[in-house]
Design an enzyme around this catalytic site. Structure first.
Site, short mmCIF file in Angstrom:
data_model
loop_
_atom_site.label_atom_id
_atom_site.label_comp_id
_atom_site.label_asym_id
_atom_site.label_seq_id
_atom_site.Cartn_x
_atom_site.Cartn_y
_atom_site.Cartn_z
CE1 TYR A 95 -4.41 -1.06 -0.29
CE2 TYR A 95 -3.28 -3.02 0.52
CZ TYR A 95 -4.38 -2.44 -0.08
OH TYR A 95 -5.43 -3.19 -0.50
CD GLU A 137 -6.78 -5.95 0.59
OE1 GLU A 137 -5.55 -5.79 0.70
OE2 GLU A 137 -7.47 -5.32 -0.24
CE1 TYR A 190 -11.13 -14.19 -7.29
CE2 TYR A 190 -13.44 -13.62 -7.37
CZ TYR A 190 -12.15 -13.31 -7.01
OH TYR A 190 -11.86 -12.13 -6.37
CE1 TYR A 208 -9.49 -18.85 -16.86
CE2 TYR A 208 -7.49 -19.04 -15.55
CZ TYR A 208 -8.13 -18.71 -16.74
OH TYR A 208 -7.40 -18.22 -17.80
CB SER A 209 -15.93 -19.23 -11.79
OG SER A 209 -15.95 -17.87 -12.12
CB VAL A 276 -16.76 -18.85 -20.67
CG1 VAL A 276 -16.35 -17.39 -20.45
CG2 VAL A 276 -15.94 -19.75 -19.77
CB VAL A 278 -22.28 -21.37 -18.21
CG1 VAL A 278 -21.05 -22.16 -18.65
CG2 VAL A 278 -23.37 -22.30 -17.73
CG PHE A 391 -16.91 -7.53 -15.72
CD1 PHE A 391 -16.99 -8.04 -17.01
CD2 PHE A 391 -15.97 -6.54 -15.45
CE1 PHE A 391 -16.15 -7.58 -18.00
CE2 PHE A 391 -15.13 -6.08 -16.44
CZ PHE A 391 -15.21 -6.59 -17.72
C1 LIG Z 1 -13.83 -13.33 -11.13
C2 LIG Z 1 -13.41 -13.90 -12.47
C3 LIG Z 1 -13.80 -15.19 -12.82
C4 LIG Z 1 -13.42 -15.71 -14.05
N1 LIG Z 1 -13.83 -17.00 -14.38
C5 LIG Z 1 -13.50 -17.51 -15.57
C6 LIG Z 1 -13.90 -18.85 -15.93
O1 LIG Z 1 -14.55 -19.55 -15.16
N2 LIG Z 1 -13.53 -19.33 -17.16
C7 LIG Z 1 -12.81 -18.56 -18.03
O2 LIG Z 1 -12.51 -19.05 -19.12
N3 LIG Z 1 -12.42 -17.30 -17.73
C8 LIG Z 1 -12.74 -16.77 -16.52
N4 LIG Z 1 -12.31 -15.50 -16.19
C9 LIG Z 1 -11.46 -14.75 -17.15
C10 LIG Z 1 -10.00 -15.18 -16.97
O3 LIG Z 1 -9.53 -14.73 -15.71
C11 LIG Z 1 -9.06 -14.61 -18.02
O4 LIG Z 1 -9.27 -13.22 -18.11
C12 LIG Z 1 -9.27 -15.25 -19.39
O5 LIG Z 1 -8.99 -16.65 -19.32
C13 LIG Z 1 -8.36 -14.60 -20.45
O6 LIG Z 1 -7.03 -14.72 -20.02
P1 LIG Z 1 -5.86 -14.95 -21.11
O7 LIG Z 1 -4.58 -14.85 -20.40
O8 LIG Z 1 -6.13 -16.16 -21.93
O9 LIG Z 1 -6.08 -13.73 -22.05
P2 LIG Z 1 -5.27 -12.34 -22.04
O10 LIG Z 1 -3.94 -12.55 -22.61
O11 LIG Z 1 -5.41 -11.75 -20.70
O12 LIG Z 1 -6.17 -11.55 -23.08
C14 LIG Z 1 -7.57 -11.32 -22.81
C15 LIG Z 1 -8.28 -10.88 -24.06
O13 LIG Z 1 -7.76 -9.64 -24.47
C16 LIG Z 1 -7.32 -9.70 -25.82
N5 LIG Z 1 -6.10 -8.91 -25.88
C17 LIG Z 1 -4.87 -9.26 -25.47
N6 LIG Z 1 -4.00 -8.25 -25.63
C18 LIG Z 1 -4.69 -7.22 -26.15
C19 LIG Z 1 -4.38 -5.90 -26.51
N7 LIG Z 1 -3.16 -5.42 -26.40
N8 LIG Z 1 -5.39 -5.13 -27.02
C20 LIG Z 1 -6.65 -5.60 -27.15
N9 LIG Z 1 -6.99 -6.86 -26.82
C21 LIG Z 1 -6.04 -7.65 -26.32
C22 LIG Z 1 -7.08 -11.17 -26.13
O14 LIG Z 1 -7.33 -11.44 -27.48
C23 LIG Z 1 -8.07 -11.84 -25.24
O15 LIG Z 1 -9.31 -12.00 -25.89
C24 LIG Z 1 -12.67 -14.95 -14.96
C25 LIG Z 1 -12.26 -13.66 -14.60
C26 LIG Z 1 -12.62 -13.13 -13.38
C27 LIG Z 1 -12.18 -11.75 -12.99
C1 HEM Z 2 -6.45 2.08 -1.78
C2 HEM Z 2 -5.73 1.50 -2.70
C3 HEM Z 2 -6.30 0.61 -3.77
C4 HEM Z 2 -7.47 0.71 -4.46
C5 HEM Z 2 -8.55 1.77 -4.33
C6 HEM Z 2 -7.52 -0.41 -5.38
C7 HEM Z 2 -8.56 -0.66 -6.27
C8 HEM Z 2 -8.65 -1.75 -7.08
C9 HEM Z 2 -9.77 -2.08 -7.94
C10 HEM Z 2 -11.04 -1.25 -8.09
C11 HEM Z 2 -9.50 -3.24 -8.57
C12 HEM Z 2 -10.38 -3.98 -9.57
C13 HEM Z 2 -11.16 -5.01 -8.76
C14 HEM Z 2 -11.73 -6.16 -9.54
O1 HEM Z 2 -11.10 -6.63 -10.47
O2 HEM Z 2 -12.84 -6.61 -9.20
C15 HEM Z 2 -8.20 -3.67 -8.13
C16 HEM Z 2 -7.57 -4.80 -8.57
C17 HEM Z 2 -6.24 -5.05 -8.35
N1 HEM Z 2 -5.43 -4.40 -7.46
FE1 HEM Z 2 -5.91 -2.84 -6.30
N2 HEM Z 2 -6.38 -1.15 -5.25
C18 HEM Z 2 -5.61 -0.57 -4.28
C19 HEM Z 2 -4.39 -1.02 -3.83
C20 HEM Z 2 -3.66 -2.01 -4.44
C21 HEM Z 2 -2.30 -2.39 -4.07
C22 HEM Z 2 -1.51 -1.79 -2.91
C23 HEM Z 2 -1.91 -3.37 -4.94
C24 HEM Z 2 -0.60 -4.08 -5.02
C25 HEM Z 2 0.49 -3.49 -5.35
C26 HEM Z 2 -3.04 -3.64 -5.82
C27 HEM Z 2 -3.06 -4.59 -6.82
C28 HEM Z 2 -4.18 -4.95 -7.55
C29 HEM Z 2 -4.19 -6.00 -8.54
C30 HEM Z 2 -2.99 -6.85 -8.95
C31 HEM Z 2 -5.48 -6.08 -9.04
C32 HEM Z 2 -6.01 -6.99 -10.14
C33 HEM Z 2 -5.57 -6.34 -11.41
C34 HEM Z 2 -5.96 -7.02 -12.66
O3 HEM Z 2 -6.59 -8.08 -12.67
O4 HEM Z 2 -5.57 -6.43 -13.66
N3 HEM Z 2 -4.06 -2.80 -5.49
N4 HEM Z 2 -7.71 -2.76 -7.23
#
Ligand SMILES: Cc1cc2nc3c(=O)[nH]c(=O)nc-3n(C[C@H](O)[C@H](O)[C@H](O)COP(=O)(O)OP(=O)(O)OC[C@H]3O[C@@H](n4cnc5c(N)ncnc54)[C@H](O)[C@@H]3O)c2cc1C
Ligand code: HEM
Length: 406
Positions: A95, A137, A190, A208-209, A276, A278, A391
């Site tokens: 933080y 946390e 997840y 992944y859920s 997905v 689902v 989402f």
């Molecule tokens: C709470 C939660 C639950 C989830 N549950 C599931 C689940 O049950 N099953 C599942 O399949 N996924 C799930 N996901 C999504 C999963 O976490 C990944 O985001 C997903 O598998 C894609 O990851 P990846 O590394 O394959 O794709 P990434 O490399 O992260 O790319 C994601 C998408 O962005 C596009 N992309 C990549 N780079 C760029 C760029 N520079 N500009 C524009 N587009 C770009 C890619 O073509 C791709 O379609 C969940 C996510 C969350 C947050």
């Molecule tokens: C008060 C401070 C912070 C706020 C308000 C904040 C807010 C958020 C929010 C809104 C998200 C998206 C949540 C979601 O995906 O559902 C997120 C994700 C995340 N945060 Fe923070 N955050 C804070 C501090 C931090 C710190 C200290 C770290 C670590 C260095 C961190 C690392 C991350 C990471 C890694 C994700 C997921 C990113 C991704 O999937 O791309 N955050 N945070």
């Protein structure tokens, strides 16, 4: 406690900062990640490139700052983010790194507008907001480690089976390498999967859920291969599909997330999923079939066509075990003569038949799908507190204006 003057400064500067859109947070991320490249082992690089994470952080911070004198009102949204942070291993010591780089970014982007008084007020406010996250946390980390079968951060699991659910979705059955009991979880939660992919310098994390009920000897995740034409291939999903085989290991977090089904209730539930999306719904449906099969359930699912329609047989089998369960399938782009209840997109008229008093609605799918479904449900008179959604990306919840859906 913040002083009256600090609160006044924060509230009056939020609109100015919000106007800069994500300029400050984009600059902040670049700055922080170049000063602390080790954090690239935590952050999702694709979300960074797409600007999603910057928007999520900026909107959350500004929304929190607007309510700096009543921070308890942001707790529900903080809880959702804290679940994600905990599943990724975001720690107390991270933080101050965020705080320091954020304040420096404010100064660098705003220039003379950012007076010493403003910066010091924001420092105080950031610490106050950060403490709300840190406290929650800390409790989540303790629970994850101390619960039966729990562990700290990540633990290796072995892939014991790999099952194709459709042409694009494959399930991975995972058992802990140390053969320990599995912790219970709430249907809808997840796990974060942490992997090292060849050609990528840093570790990659994806959520992944869990797609089966709790209480089994394994965790099941079901992954869609992200491979749209004209877009870069999804890194982790393709790695899992192509390179991870039975017998391989994956590092997994303790289950997290607050998109969950209350299994103690008997009230009707309506599941509405697209593609997905689902997966968390499958966990909820399997849990109801196992623990409370007489509960009224409607399963509404939309897929492009039969080829990509996952869990078709599993849902049919589950429906046979649910005397008060029905399913309704939509195919948006059927490729041949296929058996669905509806061909085309989900409509308000379709959803109308699933509206019932006291029902809870669980929605997961692509964003446009969720937006449409949530709007229809609201137009059909469903109260916001009965609508639950997940989402598959960074959530932007508390920043939404009154009345907006996602
Ligand atoms: C709470 C939660 C639950 C989830 N549950 C599931 C689940 O049950 N099953 C599942 O399949 N996924 C799930 N996901 C999504 C999963 O976490 C990944 O985001 C997903 O598998 C894609 O990851 P990846 O590394 O394959 O794709 P990434 O490399 O992260 O790319 C994601 C998408 O962005 C596009 N992309 C990549 N780079 C760029 C760029 N520079 N500009 C524009 N587009 C770009 C890619 O073509 C791709 O379609 C969940 C996510 C969350 C947050
Ligand atoms: C008060 C401070 C912070 C706020 C308000 C904040 C807010 C958020 C929010 C809104 C998200 C998206 C949540 C979601 O995906 O559902 C997120 C994700 C995340 N945060 Fe923070 N955050 C804070 C501090 C931090 C710190 C200290 C770290 C670590 C260095 C961190 C690392 C991350 C990471 C890694 C994700 C997921 C990113 C991704 O999937 O791309 N955050 N945070």
């Amino acid at each position: 406690m913040l002083s009256e003057r600090t609160i006044e400064i924060i509230k009056s500067t939020v609109p100015v900062l919000a106007k800069q859109g994500t300029e400050i947070t984009s600059h902040f991320y670049k700055r922080m990640l170049s000063n602390h490249p080790e954090l690239l082992n935590i952050f999702n690089h694709t979300n960074q490139q797409k600007g999603r994470q910057q928007t999520a952080l900026a909107t959350t911070l500004y929304a929190a700052a607007e309510r700096i004198d009543q921070l308890e009102t942001i707790l529900p949204a903080v809880k959702q983010i804290a679940h994600k942070h905990r599943s990724l291993g975001v720690k107390k010591e991270h933080y101050p790194i965020v705080g320091e780089n954020l304040l420096a970014a404010m100064k660098e982007v705003l220039g003379d507008l950012a007076t010493d008084e403003i910066i010091s007020a924001w420092e105080e406010a950031y610490n106050e907001i950060a403490n709300v996250f840190i406290e929650l946390e800390q409790r989540m980390y303790a629970d994850a480690e101390n619960m039966e079968g729990g562990w700290k951060d990540f633990k290796p699991f072995v892939v014991v089976d790999k099952v194709k659910e459709s042409s694009v979705i494959t399930s991975f059955y995972l058992k802990p390498k140390d053969n320990a009991v599995l912790p219970s979880f709430l249907p809808g939660q997840y796990v974060t999967v942490k992997v090292k992919v060849d050609g990528h310098q840093y570790l990659l994390n994806r959520q992944y859920s869990l797609s089966d009920a709790p209480g089994k000897e394994y965790f099941r995740i079901s992954v869609k291969r992200e491979a749209e034409p004209d877009q870069p291939k999804g890194v982790v999903s393709n790695y899992l599909h192509d390179d991870v085989q039975i017998g391989d290991e994956l590092n997994i977090s303790v289950p997290a997330g607050d998109f969950t089904l209350d299994v103690t209730q008997n009230s009707p539930v309506v599941f509405i999923s697209g593609g997905v999306g689902v997966t968390p719904i499958m966990s909820m449906l399997n849990t109801i079939a196992k623990e409370n099969p007489s509960r009224p359930v409607r399963f509404v699912h939309s897929a492009k066509n039969e080829d990509v329609h996952a869990f078709r047989l599993e849902v049919n089998e589950l429906m046979n075990r649910l005397p008060n369960g029905t399913s309704f399938i939509c195919y948006t782009e059927p490729s041949r003569q296929e058996s669905a209840n509806h061909t085309g997109y989900m409509t308000k008229d379709i959803l109308k038949q699933f509206i019932s008093e006291n029902a809870d609605y669980f929605i997961c799918g692509p964003v446009p799908f969720m937006k449409a479904v949530i709007n229809y449900l609201k137009e059909l008179g469903v109260a916001s507190e009965n609508i639950h959604y997940e989402f598959f990306g960074p959530a932007l919840q508390i920043a939404q204006p009154e009345g907006s859906t996602i």
